[in-house]
Design a protein around this motif. Structure first.
Motif, PDB file in Angstrom:
ATOM      1  N   TRP A 144       0.812  -1.216   0.000  1.00  0.00           N
ATOM      2  CA  TRP A 144       0.000   0.000   0.000  1.00  0.00           C
ATOM      3  C   TRP A 144       0.843   1.261   0.000  1.00  0.00           C
ATOM      4  CZ3 TRP A 144       1.009   2.809   4.345  1.00  0.00           C
ATOM      5  CH2 TRP A 144       1.395   2.126   5.511  1.00  0.00           C
ATOM      6  N   THR A 145       2.149   1.117   0.237  1.00  0.00           N
ATOM      7  CA  THR A 145       3.015   2.301   0.240  1.00  0.00           C
ATOM      8  C   THR A 145       3.398   2.725  -1.175  1.00  0.00           C
ATOM      9  OG1 THR A 145       4.806   0.741   0.635  1.00  0.00           O
ATOM     10  CG2 THR A 145       4.022   2.012   2.538  1.00  0.00           C
ATOM     11  N   SER A 174      -0.651   2.466  -5.645  1.00  0.00           N
ATOM     12  CA  SER A 174      -1.648   1.692  -4.914  1.00  0.00           C
ATOM     13  C   SER A 174      -2.896   2.528  -4.669  1.00  0.00           C
ATOM     14  CB  SER A 174      -1.041   1.238  -3.578  1.00  0.00           C
ATOM     15  OG  SER A 174      -2.056   0.889  -2.670  1.00  0.00           O
ATOM     16  N   ALA A 175      -4.019   2.080  -5.214  1.00  0.00           N
ATOM     17  CA  ALA A 175      -5.271   2.834  -5.061  1.00  0.00           C
ATOM     18  C   ALA A 175      -6.165   2.161  -4.017  1.00  0.00           C
ATOM     19  CB  ALA A 175      -5.987   2.916  -6.404  1.00  0.00           C
ATOM     20  N   SER A 176      -7.367   2.675  -3.890  1.00  0.00           N
ATOM     21  CA  SER A 176      -8.271   2.228  -2.824  1.00  0.00           C
ATOM     22  C   SER A 176      -8.600   0.743  -2.943  1.00  0.00           C
ATOM     23  CB  SER A 176      -9.559   3.035  -2.880  1.00  0.00           C
ATOM     24  OG  SER A 176     -10.504   2.472  -1.978  1.00  0.00           O
ATOM     25  N   GLN A 177      -8.641   0.070  -1.805  1.00  0.00           N
ATOM     26  CA  GLN A 177      -9.043  -1.342  -1.739  1.00  0.00           C
ATOM     27  C   GLN A 177     -10.546  -1.485  -1.600  1.00  0.00           C
ATOM     28  OE1 GLN A 177      -8.269   0.483   0.700  1.00  0.00           O
ATOM     29  NE2 GLN A 177      -9.230  -0.194   2.591  1.00  0.00           N
ATOM     30  N   ILE A 178     -11.275  -0.365  -1.520  1.00  0.00           N
ATOM     31  CA  ILE A 178     -12.714  -0.454  -1.260  1.00  0.00           C
ATOM     32  C   ILE A 178     -13.548   0.267  -2.325  1.00  0.00           C
ATOM     33  CG2 ILE A 178     -12.715   1.533   0.338  1.00  0.00           C
ATOM     34  CD1 ILE A 178     -14.786  -1.677   0.797  1.00  0.00           C
ATOM     35  N   VAL A 197      -3.270  -3.629   4.869  1.00  0.00           N
ATOM     36  CA  VAL A 197      -4.520  -3.143   4.291  1.00  0.00           C
ATOM     37  C   VAL A 197      -5.680  -3.884   4.946  1.00  0.00           C
ATOM     38  CG1 VAL A 197      -5.890  -2.947   2.185  1.00  0.00           C
ATOM     39  CG2 VAL A 197      -3.409  -2.621   2.097  1.00  0.00           C
TER      40      VAL A 197
END
Ligand SMILES: Cc1cc2nc3c(=O)[nH]c(=O)nc-3n(C[C@H](O)[C@H](O)[C@H](O)COP(=O)(O)O)c2cc1C
Lengths: 404, 453
Positions: B21-22, B26-30, B70
């Protein structure tokens, strides 16, 4: 008068179910009975409702086959039987629409509040802020309990519900539903909006002080939390409830944003609106007042008399006159507009219309009724907001767990 | 013999520490857009299916919510139903637990997804049974570990009875004959130790007959469950040797259940890193490993095995000299923390001493999970070798970036597999069963047979 209706005028919802609300609707020449279990059928209905700029659509659900008997299954084969899961139908509609609110029903009596909470939150993500929810108690369809085998209910018939035992039983189911709504709402708030920090310096993805156990304990379940799903785009998706009596009005006043009521005349609407406002007082409701929508079953045709004749034909096919908890209207869009504007002055914010036949009576709403209302300055001519709460003039609520 | 055809699936990276996620990409997981991106990429690559995992309680370390990885994911079936609107052929696989659900509801939701997607639904039946997760559910009722597959097997059999309760012809919808359904459609009665239910199921038979069944679990009971009942195994055996042993073991169990080797596809979870050269790819792989194992994550990982607070230790220093507390569990909510921790710790100490590894280096080494590292050409060759030599029937790719983590695989590796003739150039049928080459299940017992018996 509460005056929650704003300059946009009336709010309009459409209730989608099966082939329409008449049990013989599927036999109408305009119906598409072979398509009821396809995505295309539902997407077509949603597109039509959105073309009509409606605030929201609701989708019925049940955990057993439909029945002509209010308390027990029947063996009829000449009416629509079978239903898809309403949350999943709503989710299928989310990418296919852009503005209309999507409000599936779930049954609170046999399901898990945790699963329902993340399901509606996920619908809110998939629709980018257009999710709502209608919690419904299993009510008289207690036979569905045998599909779960988890609880047994007393033997009963409809009159039993009027006895002290029946009333206590109903109250218990509504009490459970109220707990259910409370759990669902707490879970939606269990992540603060800024809980995700992605702080590379400390290696922390989350600020765990902004995640909250909900620690709900009630007579029917306890739920620890937090949710596995971050707070949904609307913060709290719209909660709606259909109610016919003081107990259910109080249930709505405790946990809902919108209540659907079933008056049969304007004076009846005045009475029920007063009862709803009283329920708000007795439950100590704070914040926004309930938005009150009246339910009507509608048959619409431009030609005077045609709708009534059409309904009569369907009654004949079904072997009985349509019976409904809601008032039944059959007439022209202009006549319906007259009725809605008249009843509105009883203190209603809007109406939830149940099309007698789909898709034709939905087309009657979107292409007939809506232009008439627009012509009278009583309905929006374009969507003004992008979220369901926004359509109803409800702001994004503060998080109950946020301290700042 | 013609070459075996490869099956491919895309695992949404979502939560836990595979995901870097760093990384600025890396975009939103939701956000729904992330799911759309990965699903569209997989469909462009003609993948068999898109896969969502499930975890019904946030992980905890030392009694507090684990904050280093995450977290935060949607409800699988809801997202997959939405994705069915933006894809047309891609299979849609949901992980749904059999302990904290009831058959009527799960069978109904999977049948709904199968209808709405035109026959593209799959169900990964998982069996987490712990009391920790159970605290989120009204059943509260959790299971003894030994019962997890007993319930899962009966759950699945019950679901199949519900799907079979409507035969293909039960939905008539004929207005001229005034017949919407045939008499008795959906009637069922299941009397078992786990479930005692009867009545009428309210969704017509799904287009695939039954959604595709996936099993993910490694124990003896898990393998038997898969051999008896699953269409796909999602495994962790990502090395050539392990994979072949597992493949042979599981396929040999099929005959006892009257099934053929092709009836069960074995698809290990794998990761990959591409580069312009082998060296370039290896370098990138090392960088990704370091990003996946942050200093804080390395300590947290060891704490899970030591059962004690190790926050005073330097991640760049040697392994803790104190002994693990084998009675104390500090990590909750993760399926893989089982097995002999004392033995594992001993092995790691040896490895660290031998190679002079720091805590962080040891964790990077011990959790290495990059299966395919190299140029597009060499990765395509390796994938093919795994499949042709019976280490797998295909793979579930777990990318390390959300949502673009499969972009380069689809752009550079898939065309090479297609050139070799071992992967479809286009979908040949509309359903997931078509993609996987699985038969449509017969109705085991039609109502009339049941009534006659
Ligand atoms: C590759 C793989 C993926 C898994 N994914 C999940 C998951 O998403 N959710 C879950 O609750 N369990 C998941 N599990 C756990 C298994 O379903 C199972 O509960 C666990 O492995 C214990 O079963 P076993 O004793 O047979 O290994 C997964 C297991 C494997 C091997």
């Amino acid at each position: 008068m509460t005056g929650t209706h704003t300059m946009t005028g009336l709010h309009l919802a459409v209730a989608l179910a099966d082939a329409g609300w008449h049990p013989a609707a599927w036999r109408d020449p305009a119906a598409r009975p072979g398509a009821l279990f396809t995505a295309r059928y539902w997407a077509g209905l949603a597109a039509e409702a959105e073309r009509g700029l409606l605030d929201l659509l609701t989708i019925e659900d049940s955990l057993g086959l439909q029945s002509s008997d209010p308390v027990a299954p029947d063996d009829r084969t000449d009416q629509v039987r079978g239903r898809l899961d309403a949350v999943l139908v709503a989710a299928r509609l989310a990418p296919a629409t852009s503005r209309i609110g999507l409000v599936p029903t779930t049954i609170t009596t046999h399901t898990e509040p945790f699963h329902v909470s993340i399901g509606i939150a996920s619908l809110d993500y998939a629709s980018r802020g257009r999710a709502g929810w209608r919690p419904q108690v299993a009510g008289a369809r207690l036979s569905d309990a045998a599909h779960f085998g988890r609880r047994t209910f007393p033997e009963f018939d409809l009159p039993w519900f009027a006895t002290p035992d029946g009333k206590a039983f109903s109250a218990e189911l509504f009490g459970e539903a109220a707990d259910f709504v409370e759990v669902v709402r707490r879970l939606w708030d269990s992540w603060e909006d800024d809980a995700e920090i992605r702080d590379a310096a400390t290696g922390r993805f989350l600020d765990r002080d902004k995640l909250h156990y909900i620690d709900f304990e009630g007579a029917h379940f306890s739920v620890r939390g937090p949710s596995i799903t971050p707070r949904p785009p609307q913060g709290q998706p719209l909660v709606t409830a259909l109610a016919h009596d003081v107990g259910p009005y109080e249930f709505a006043a405790r946990g809902a944003d919108v209540v659907y009521i079933t008056p049969h005349s304007r004076p009846d609407a005045v009475t029920i609106v007063a009862q709803v406002r009283e329920a708000e007082r007795t439950t100590g409701r704070v914040g926004e007042p309930l938005r009150i929508f009246a339910d009507l079953v509608v048959f619409l045709d431009d030609v005077p008399g045609a709708a009534l004749a059409r309904k009569a034909r369907l009654d004949e096919l079904d072997g009985a006159a349509l019976a409904s908890d809601a008032e039944i209207f059959a007439g022209t869009p202009g006549e319906l507009a007259d009725l809605l504007l008249d009843w509105r002055d009883a203190g209603l914010d809007g109406f939830r219309l149940r099309p007698g036949v789909l898709p034709s009576d939905l087309e009657g709403i979107a292409r007939g009724l809506v232009p008439v209302l627009q012509g009278r300055g009583a309905f929006r001519t374009a969507y003004e907001t992008t979220t369901l709460r926004g359509h109803l003039g409800l702001s994004r609520p503060a998080n109950r767990y946020a301290t700042a | 013999m013609p070459a075996k055809q490869i099956h491919l699936a895309a695992h949404f990276p979502g939560v836990n520490n595979t995901t870097v996620w760093t990384d600025p990409r890396s975009a939103s997981q939701i956000d729904f857009g992330s799911f759309v991106h990965l699903a569209e990429t997989a469909e462009r690559g003609k993948f068999d299916f898109f896969f969502l995992a499930e975890g019904l309680r946030l992980r905890e370390m030392k009694g507090r919510i684990h904050d280093l990885d995450v977290a935060g994911r949607p409800e699988s079936l809801t997202v997959l139903s939405a994705l069915s609107a933006v894809t047309t052929r891609l299979g849609l696989a949901a992980t749904v637990n059999s302990t904290f659900n009831e058959p009527y509801e799960v069978a109904r939701r999977l049948a709904t997804l199968d209808h709405l997607s035109g026959g593209r639904a799959a169900w990964n039946v998982v069996t987490s049974w712990d009391a920790f997760t159970g605290e989120n559910f009204r059943r509260g009722g959790y299971l003894a570990e030994a019962d997890r597959y007993t319930r899962a097997a009966e759950f699945l059999h019950t679901a199949r009875e519900l799907w079979d309760s409507w035969t293909g012809g039960d939905l008539v919808a004929d207005p001229d004959e005034a017949e919407f359904i045939r008499p008795g459609a959906g009637a069922f009665a299941h009397r078992g130790a786990q479930f005692d239910i009867a009545g009428r199921f309210n969704v017509p038979r799904p287009p695939q007959g039954h959604p595709v069944i996936i099993q993910a679990g490694d124990s003896y009971e898990g393998r038997e469950f898969a051999a008896a009942d699953a269409d796909v195994i999602f495994s962790r055996h990502g090395t050539l040797e392990d994979g072949r042993a597992f493949y042979k073991d599981v396929k040999s169990r099929l005959a006892r259940y009257g099934r053929r080797p092709g009836d069960l596809k074995i698809m290990p979870a794998v990761t990959y890193v591409l580069g312009d050269t082998e060296e370039d790819a290896a370098e990138r792989a090392t960088e990704i490993r370091r990003a996946q194992v942050s200093p804080q994550n390395a300590i947290a990982f060891l704490e899970g095995y030591w059962g004690r607070d190790l926050s005073a230790y330097d991640p760049d220093g040697p392994l803790p000299d104190i002994e693990p507390d084998l009675d104390e569990g500090v990590s909750k909510g993760r399926a893989q923390f089982r097995g002999d921790r004392g033995e594992t710790v001993r092995r790691w100490r040896e490895l660290a001493a031998e190679r002079g590894l720091s805590i962080r280096e040891l964790v990077i080494e011990a959790t290495a999970r990059q299966t395919f590292v190299g140029t597009a050409r060499s990765v395509a060759d390796r994938i093919d070798e795994f499949v042709q030599t019976d280490a797998a029937d295909g793979f579930v790719f777990v990318p390390h970036l959300t949502p673009g983590g499969l972009d380069d695989l689809v752009e550079h590796v898939v065309p090479l597999l297609q050139e070799k003739g071992v992967f479809r150039a286009d979908y040949t049928g509309p359903t997931l069963r078509d993609h996987l080459g699985l038969r449509v299940p017969r109705v085991h017992s039609t109502r009339s047979e049941r009534e006659a018996s």
